[in-house]
Design an enzyme around this catalytic site. Sequence first.
Site, mmCIF file in Angstrom:
data_model
loop_
_atom_site.group_PDB
_atom_site.id
_atom_site.type_symbol
_atom_site.label_atom_id
_atom_site.label_comp_id
_atom_site.label_asym_id
_atom_site.label_seq_id
_atom_site.Cartn_x
_atom_site.Cartn_y
_atom_site.Cartn_z
ATOM 1 N N ARG A 67 24.814 -8.356 -3.516
ATOM 2 C CA ARG A 67 24.139 -8.314 -2.225
ATOM 3 C C ARG A 67 24.438 -7.061 -1.643
ATOM 4 N NH1 ARG A 67 25.674 -10.859 1.950
ATOM 5 N NH2 ARG A 67 26.562 -12.739 0.995
ATOM 6 N N TYR A 122 -1.434 -4.685 8.785
ATOM 7 C CA TYR A 122 -1.670 -5.678 7.708
ATOM 8 C C TYR A 122 -1.377 -6.991 8.205
ATOM 9 C CZ TYR A 122 0.154 -8.679 3.780
ATOM 10 O OH TYR A 122 0.674 -9.838 2.944
ATOM 11 N N ASP A 187 3.393 2.502 7.631
ATOM 12 C CA ASP A 187 3.285 1.856 6.549
ATOM 13 C C ASP A 187 2.284 2.702 5.811
ATOM 14 O OD1 ASP A 187 2.358 -0.013 4.718
ATOM 15 O OD2 ASP A 187 2.548 -1.618 5.966
ATOM 16 N N LYS A 212 2.184 -3.250 -4.428
ATOM 17 C CA LYS A 212 0.905 -2.583 -4.637
ATOM 18 C C LYS A 212 1.033 -1.545 -5.318
ATOM 19 C CE LYS A 212 0.284 -5.780 -1.581
ATOM 20 N NZ LYS A 212 0.364 -5.548 -0.130
HETATM 21 C C1 LIG Z 1 0.816 -6.503 0.973
HETATM 22 C C2 LIG Z 1 1.223 -5.369 2.438
HETATM 23 C C3 LIG Z 1 2.496 -5.800 3.338
HETATM 24 C C4 LIG Z 1 3.301 -6.745 2.812
HETATM 25 O O1 LIG Z 1 4.148 -6.650 1.634
HETATM 26 P P1 LIG Z 1 4.497 -7.665 0.517
HETATM 27 O O2 LIG Z 1 5.222 -6.993 -0.483
HETATM 28 O O3 LIG Z 1 3.159 -8.656 0.386
HETATM 29 O O4 LIG Z 1 5.758 -8.460 1.385
HETATM 30 C C5 LIG Z 1 2.672 -4.742 4.143
HETATM 31 N N1 LIG Z 1 1.940 -3.706 4.662
HETATM 32 C C6 LIG Z 1 0.535 -3.581 3.686
HETATM 33 C C7 LIG Z 1 -0.154 -2.514 4.454
HETATM 34 C C8 LIG Z 1 0.304 -4.435 2.852
HETATM 35 O O5 LIG Z 1 -0.905 -4.166 2.037
#
Ligand SMILES: *Cc1c(COP(=O)(O)O)cnc(C)c1O
Length: 403
Positions: A67, A122, A187, A212
Amino acid sequence: MTSSYLQLDSLAVHAGREDLAELGVHAPPIDLSSTSPLPSIEAGGLSYEAMAGGGTPNAEGGAVYARLWNPTVARFESALAQLEHAESAVAFSSGMAAMTAAVLAVMKETGRRRILAVRPLYGGTDHLLASGLLGAEVTYCSAPEVAASVRPDTAMIVLETPANPTLDLVDIRAVVDAAQGVPVLVDNTFATPILQNPIDLGAAMVLHSATKYLGGHGDVIAGVIACGQEQAAALRRVRAVTGGLLHPLGAYLLHRGLATLPVRVRAQQENARRVAAWLETHPSVSRVHYPGIDGDPQGLLGRQMKGTGAVISMDLRGGYAQAEHVTLATGLFTHAVSLGGVDSLIQHPAALTHRPVAPEARPAASLIRLSIGLEDPVDLIADLDRALATHHPIPVPATASHA
Ligand SMILES: *Cc1c(COP(=O)(O)O)cnc(C)c1O
């Protein structure tokens, strides 16, 4: 351990592999140990203390407990940090775990509780901030309102560019200039480090849903934040106590995925450009949302973002009814949330990914989001053409066959 003299494509292949030759291996080892043998109470204790404080294990004491630290995860973190021009990176079990840690860390470090959130974001991020779960207060604003919205209790500014799902571009440098010293988290999930490096524009933290594009094959849920050493230590302290860490198998897959990231992003982007140009001419589509399609009034393409990416949204003239039809009628596009993988996906943000967003900030019911993959664009366009064409009921003579 930096290879910053390398060009981007070389870095994507080689970053985070600096210790492999010494280990006598060619592929990064997957270290699955949950615990590590302790050389002595004292050495183990000191290493534990170093990691709980946000540092790395010391050579004598070792990793102690997974961890706190894992070498497979650390290789991915090092590679991503290099790609994002950051000093460090910290990986998490999901993008939302990463966002949670960022909010908790800045509140702890600054003693402030307000998060300034630049919409659109998001849906999960918007919802997490609004939920009050983390003890944060949230103020929503648009990018031009940032300067007037920063207050003495503002701990962090959160923005997304291109934004999910409208593909709005936000001028990162302008927000940083308006932030009055408050750290800005960008982000960067849609752009990836291949198209945009927010650290170079003054951002303090760069977050990815690694689920992604970084993973790129639809088989890992993960998040990562690239940032300076100090912020990374604060994030590691939060991760050590809250436990939202990335599993080494996921880290291995992500690290492997980084090698093809530049090639995938460029090829997917080229496909997306062709699909977006075709959609613009389609009579069923009232508006295509794609960077640069409106002529780039802020002048961000080239200056901030090296390309246009591979996510497209579109408004359908037939509204929700047509959206429902199209999402069911495509064959090559899978009707599924998520994005950034090698295969193309289609989904309805207002009903799905952005469902928890307050009604006034929710995407339009006519909006559909496409994530363009690596299929031949000829096939992608043919699939959309069929799905868009079959909506308007064409009168069929009573004698006609449906075959
Ligand atoms: C999918 C997404 C998230 C969240 O990420 P997870 O891996 O699903 O927790 C955050 N920001 C954006 C722009 C996303 O497309």
